[in-house]
Design a protein around this motif. Structure first.
Motif, PDB file in Angstrom:
ATOM      1  N   GLU A 148       3.386   1.334  -2.764  1.00  0.00           N
ATOM      2  CA  GLU A 148       3.947   1.087  -1.436  1.00  0.00           C
ATOM      3  C   GLU A 148       3.057   1.684  -0.347  1.00  0.00           C
ATOM      4  OE1 GLU A 148       8.182   1.602   0.995  1.00  0.00           O
ATOM      5  OE2 GLU A 148       7.868   2.590  -0.939  1.00  0.00           O
ATOM      6  N   ARG A 149       2.546   2.890  -0.588  1.00  0.00           N
ATOM      7  CA  ARG A 149       1.657   3.514   0.394  1.00  0.00           C
ATOM      8  C   ARG A 149       0.393   2.702   0.593  1.00  0.00           C
ATOM      9  NH1 ARG A 149       2.943   8.195  -2.478  1.00  0.00           N
ATOM     10  NH2 ARG A 149       0.864   8.222  -3.453  1.00  0.00           N
ATOM     11  N   LEU A 150      -0.165   2.198  -0.509  1.00  0.00           N
ATOM     12  CA  LEU A 150      -1.410   1.435  -0.436  1.00  0.00           C
ATOM     13  C   LEU A 150      -1.213   0.146   0.357  1.00  0.00           C
ATOM     14  CD1 LEU A 150      -4.275   1.869  -1.511  1.00  0.00           C
ATOM     15  CD2 LEU A 150      -3.668   0.498  -3.503  1.00  0.00           C
ATOM     16  N   VAL A 151      -0.130  -0.553   0.071  1.00  0.00           N
ATOM     17  CA  VAL A 151       0.144  -1.810   0.775  1.00  0.00           C
ATOM     18  C   VAL A 151       0.477  -1.539   2.242  1.00  0.00           C
ATOM     19  CG1 VAL A 151       1.708  -3.789   0.898  1.00  0.00           C
ATOM     20  CG2 VAL A 151       0.889  -2.987  -1.330  1.00  0.00           C
ATOM     21  N   LYS A 152       1.242  -0.494   2.503  1.00  0.00           N
ATOM     22  CA  LYS A 152       1.609  -0.171   3.877  1.00  0.00           C
ATOM     23  C   LYS A 152       0.388   0.201   4.707  1.00  0.00           C
ATOM     24  CE  LYS A 152       4.770   2.660   6.627  1.00  0.00           C
ATOM     25  NZ  LYS A 152       5.810   3.728   6.596  1.00  0.00           N
ATOM     26  N   THR A 153      -0.532   0.930   4.111  1.00  0.00           N
ATOM     27  CA  THR A 153      -1.761   1.282   4.827  1.00  0.00           C
ATOM     28  C   THR A 153      -2.543   0.033   5.211  1.00  0.00           C
ATOM     29  OG1 THR A 153      -1.934   3.413   3.685  1.00  0.00           O
ATOM     30  CG2 THR A 153      -3.948   2.536   4.653  1.00  0.00           C
ATOM     31  N   ALA A 154      -2.621  -0.929   4.279  1.00  0.00           N
ATOM     32  CA  ALA A 154      -3.322  -2.180   4.570  1.00  0.00           C
ATOM     33  C   ALA A 154      -2.629  -2.944   5.689  1.00  0.00           C
ATOM     34  CB  ALA A 154      -3.409  -3.040   3.316  1.00  0.00           C
ATOM     35  N   ARG A 195     -10.115   6.533   2.942  1.00  0.00           N
ATOM     36  CA  ARG A 195     -10.806   6.513   1.647  1.00  0.00           C
ATOM     37  C   ARG A 195     -10.319   7.660   0.767  1.00  0.00           C
ATOM     38  NH1 ARG A 195     -15.138   9.442  -0.259  1.00  0.00           N
ATOM     39  NH2 ARG A 195     -16.228   8.511  -2.050  1.00  0.00           N
ATOM     40  N   ALA A 196     -10.178   8.841   1.337  1.00  0.00           N
ATOM     41  CA  ALA A 196      -9.707   9.992   0.561  1.00  0.00           C
ATOM     42  C   ALA A 196      -8.306   9.745   0.007  1.00  0.00           C
ATOM     43  CB  ALA A 196      -9.726  11.241   1.433  1.00  0.00           C
ATOM     44  N   ALA A 197      -7.440   9.101   0.803  1.00  0.00           N
ATOM     45  CA  ALA A 197      -6.083   8.810   0.346  1.00  0.00           C
ATOM     46  C   ALA A 197      -6.106   7.866  -0.851  1.00  0.00           C
ATOM     47  CB  ALA A 197      -5.265   8.213   1.488  1.00  0.00           C
ATOM     48  N   VAL A 198      -7.003   6.886  -0.837  1.00  0.00           N
ATOM     49  CA  VAL A 198      -7.115   5.953  -1.963  1.00  0.00           C
ATOM     50  C   VAL A 198      -7.583   6.686  -3.217  1.00  0.00           C
ATOM     51  CG1 VAL A 198      -8.388   3.975  -2.865  1.00  0.00           C
ATOM     52  CG2 VAL A 198      -7.490   3.923  -0.538  1.00  0.00           C
ATOM     53  N   LEU A 199      -8.575   7.563  -3.074  1.00  0.00           N
ATOM     54  CA  LEU A 199      -9.127   8.256  -4.231  1.00  0.00           C
ATOM     55  C   LEU A 199      -8.202   9.364  -4.744  1.00  0.00           C
ATOM     56  CD1 LEU A 199     -12.898   8.423  -3.216  1.00  0.00           C
ATOM     57  CD2 LEU A 199     -11.712   6.739  -4.633  1.00  0.00           C
ATOM     58  N   ASP A 200      -7.219   9.754  -3.949  1.00  0.00           N
ATOM     59  CA  ASP A 200      -6.210  10.705  -4.425  1.00  0.00           C
ATOM     60  C   ASP A 200      -5.201  10.035  -5.343  1.00  0.00           C
ATOM     61  OD1 ASP A 200      -7.245  12.900  -3.120  1.00  0.00           O
ATOM     62  OD2 ASP A 200      -5.972  12.668  -1.341  1.00  0.00           O
ATOM     63  N   LEU A 201      -5.152   8.697  -5.295  1.00  0.00           N
ATOM     64  CA  LEU A 201      -4.101   7.955  -6.005  1.00  0.00           C
ATOM     65  C   LEU A 201      -4.077   8.218  -7.514  1.00  0.00           C
ATOM     66  CD1 LEU A 201      -2.916   4.405  -5.237  1.00  0.00           C
ATOM     67  CD2 LEU A 201      -3.656   4.880  -7.559  1.00  0.00           C
ATOM     68  N   VAL A 213       0.206  -4.782  -6.771  1.00  0.00           N
ATOM     69  CA  VAL A 213      -0.282  -3.395  -6.750  1.00  0.00           C
ATOM     70  C   VAL A 213       0.601  -2.491  -7.603  1.00  0.00           C
ATOM     71  CG1 VAL A 213      -0.807  -1.421  -5.251  1.00  0.00           C
ATOM     72  CG2 VAL A 213      -1.365  -3.735  -4.495  1.00  0.00           C
ATOM     73  N   GLU A 214       1.910  -2.742  -7.629  1.00  0.00           N
ATOM     74  CA  GLU A 214       2.798  -1.962  -8.506  1.00  0.00           C
ATOM     75  C   GLU A 214       2.401  -2.157  -9.976  1.00  0.00           C
ATOM     76  OE1 GLU A 214       6.838  -2.964  -7.762  1.00  0.00           O
ATOM     77  OE2 GLU A 214       6.913  -1.944  -5.824  1.00  0.00           O
ATOM     78  N   GLY A 256       4.485   9.373 -12.957  1.00  0.00           N
ATOM     79  CA  GLY A 256       5.706   8.747 -13.454  1.00  0.00           C
ATOM     80  C   GLY A 256       5.892   7.381 -12.823  1.00  0.00           C
ATOM     81  N   VAL A 257       6.908   6.656 -13.290  1.00  0.00           N
ATOM     82  CA  VAL A 257       7.157   5.308 -12.783  1.00  0.00           C
ATOM     83  C   VAL A 257       7.461   5.340 -11.288  1.00  0.00           C
ATOM     84  CG1 VAL A 257       8.669   3.297 -12.921  1.00  0.00           C
ATOM     85  CG2 VAL A 257       7.914   4.433 -15.022  1.00  0.00           C
ATOM     86  N   GLY A 258       8.300   6.262 -10.879  1.00  0.00           N
ATOM     87  CA  GLY A 258       8.638   6.370  -9.464  1.00  0.00           C
ATOM     88  C   GLY A 258       7.422   6.650  -8.606  1.00  0.00           C
ATOM     89  N   GLU A 259       6.546   7.533  -9.099  1.00  0.00           N
ATOM     90  CA  GLU A 259       5.320   7.858  -8.353  1.00  0.00           C
ATOM     91  C   GLU A 259       4.392   6.649  -8.269  1.00  0.00           C
ATOM     92  OE1 GLU A 259       7.207  11.556  -9.608  1.00  0.00           O
ATOM     93  OE2 GLU A 259       6.700   9.680 -10.643  1.00  0.00           O
ATOM     94  N   CYS A 260       4.368   5.840  -9.321  1.00  0.00           N
ATOM     95  CA  CYS A 260       3.530   4.631  -9.303  1.00  0.00           C
ATOM     96  C   CYS A 260       4.019   3.651  -8.239  1.00  0.00           C
ATOM     97  CB  CYS A 260       3.530   3.954 -10.666  1.00  0.00           C
ATOM     98  SG  CYS A 260       2.651   4.875 -11.947  1.00  0.00           S
ATOM     99  N   VAL A 261       5.337   3.444  -8.183  1.00  0.00           N
ATOM    100  CA  VAL A 261       5.905   2.526  -7.192  1.00  0.00           C
ATOM    101  C   VAL A 261       5.640   3.051  -5.779  1.00  0.00           C
ATOM    102  CG1 VAL A 261       8.040   1.504  -6.310  1.00  0.00           C
ATOM    103  CG2 VAL A 261       7.647   1.659  -8.783  1.00  0.00           C
ATOM    104  N   ALA A 262       5.813   4.351  -5.583  1.00  0.00           N
ATOM    105  CA  ALA A 262       5.580   4.944  -4.263  1.00  0.00           C
ATOM    106  C   ALA A 262       4.106   4.828  -3.863  1.00  0.00           C
ATOM    107  CB  ALA A 262       6.016   6.406  -4.268  1.00  0.00           C
ATOM    108  N   ALA A 263       3.203   5.054  -4.820  1.00  0.00           N
ATOM    109  CA  ALA A 263       1.776   4.949  -4.520  1.00  0.00           C
ATOM    110  C   ALA A 263       1.400   3.521  -4.127  1.00  0.00           C
ATOM    111  CB  ALA A 263       0.958   5.400  -5.724  1.00  0.00           C
TER     112      ALA A 263
END
Length: 379
Positions: free
Chosen positions: A232-238, A211-217, A371-372, A223-230
């Motif tokens: 990817e992290r969200l989908v990978k966690t799921a 939950r904390a990782a989601v709310l850190d998002l 998600v992206e 930036g665009v790169g950070e959005c794509v990485a975020a």
């Protein structure tokens, strides 16, 4: 103690179910509705126990215990594991439900997530509800009456559950699970009325970390790169959570099926079963397992998106100085920082972006792409 004690903040529903168990207003088909986490299946199971217990759900006898763990011979519990419940599965269920009770007055079918039935499955279920055996009771669960076809819902008595208040959930966590009051209050508030999630947050440190990782998002989307990485992290966690929930179960199911068809046995003709009929059964099992993993992944992503909606709702409350309790009071500094650096209009646009992502995921859009698009809109 009673089986109805587990229904937190549902006094009206408990009164209806108690009277039905005693013979007042009893009917052969029930539809339990309410928001996620409100306890739809718990309420249905409590009614099942009350119908199958000689003392109308005392909560401490062997029959009540059998209902609780799902081993009572007169109780059939159905939990759709995949994205849908097929007409073939429904027809088999209807045949099983037609049997006479073994121990008591009733044969009870508890159908969780009945809204996952396909159109053909719903039609098969309708026929069973229209002309039920005299001692069969159907207990259907769905988020809303509108999630069931009107012909089914018109033949059911509807029990509507409400979102339990946070203080009632916190009191339950303290009394039933021995959770410290401060942790119980945090979990109840963060879970937004979802009893099962509140227990996980209170008892599982890993759930709190996710939950904390989601709310850190929101503060990482620079930036665009950070959005794509975020994204990817969200989908990978799921995906990881879905894999963790299904891997061990898949292995057990596959091993049991292979054993049924004689793999590893000795004797003439035993192993031929796996070649002849087992291959098709294994393929069907694999399809069901993939569907289950997809559903868990989608549900995990949706829970994360709802956490984000609650976060931005709190931002909006701070921006308007609304006198309401914040779901994410534990992240007050983040909320105030974002409230100062944006406008209420921008916050509403971000909420819309999250809700659009939920709609796209429900329509089977590729999760990574959906998600992206959302994280870019949040930036």
């Amino acid at each position: 103690m009673s089986v109805f004690d587990a229904l937190v903040g549902q006094d009206h529903a408990v009164d209806v179910l108690r009277r039905a168990a005693s013979g007042s207003g009893m009917t052969h088909a029930w539809l339990f509705t309410g928001p996620p986490g409100s306890g739809r299946s718990n309420a249905a199971r409590a009614l099942a126990a009350a119908l199958l217990c000689p003392e109308q759900g005392c909560g401490h006898c062997d029959l009540c215990h059998q209902v609780e763990i799902g081993s009572h011979p007169d109780l059939e519990v159905v939990r759709p594991e995949g994205l849908s419940y097929s007409v073939r599965q429904t027809r088999e269920l209807v045949l099983r439900a037609a049997g006479a009770p073994t121990l008591g007055r009733w044969r009870v079918v508890l159908f969780e997530d009945a809204d996952r039935s396909t159109e053909a499955a719903a039609n098969a279920l309708l026929k069973a509800i229209e002309e039920p055996p005299p001692r069969t009771v159907w207990l259907l669960c769905a988020p809303s009456p509108d999630d069931m076809v009107i012909t089914i819902r018109s033949r059911c008595r509807v029990v509507t559950l409400r979102t339990p208040p946070a203080d009632a959930i916190a009191a339950m966590l303290v009394a039933r699970d021995g959770v410290a009051p401060e942790m119980a209050a945090f979990a109840a508030r963060a879970a937004q009325g979802h009893i099962g999630r509140a227990r996980r947050l209170a008892l599982d440190e890993e759930a709190r970390r996710r939950r904390a990782a989601v709310l850190d998002l929101p503060r990482t989307l620079t930036g665009v790169g950070e959005c794509v990485a975020a994204a990817e992290r969200l989908v990978k966690t799921a995906e990881e959570e879905a894999a963790a929930a299904t891997t061990a179960l898949n292995e057990v199911e596959t091993a049991e099926l292979r054993k049924v068809y004689g793999e590893g046995s000795t004797g003439k003709g035993l192993n031929r079963g796996l070649v002849r009929g087992g291959a098709g059964a294994l393929k069907e099992l694999e399809d069901r397992q993939k569907s289950r993993a997809t559903r868990i992944k989608r549900d995990t992503l949706d829970a994360a998106l709802l956490d984000l909606v609650a976060f931005y709702r709190d931002v909006l409350a701070v921006q308007f100085r609304a006198p309401v309790e914040l779901t994410n009071e534990d992240r007050r500094d983040d909320l105030e920082d974002l409230a100062r650096s944006s406008t209420p209009e921008a916050t509403l646009r971000r909420v819309d972006a999250i809700m659009l992502c939920r709609e796209r995921l429900a329509a089977n859009v590729n999760p990574q792409i959906a998600v992206e698009a959302m994280t870019l809109a949040l930036r």
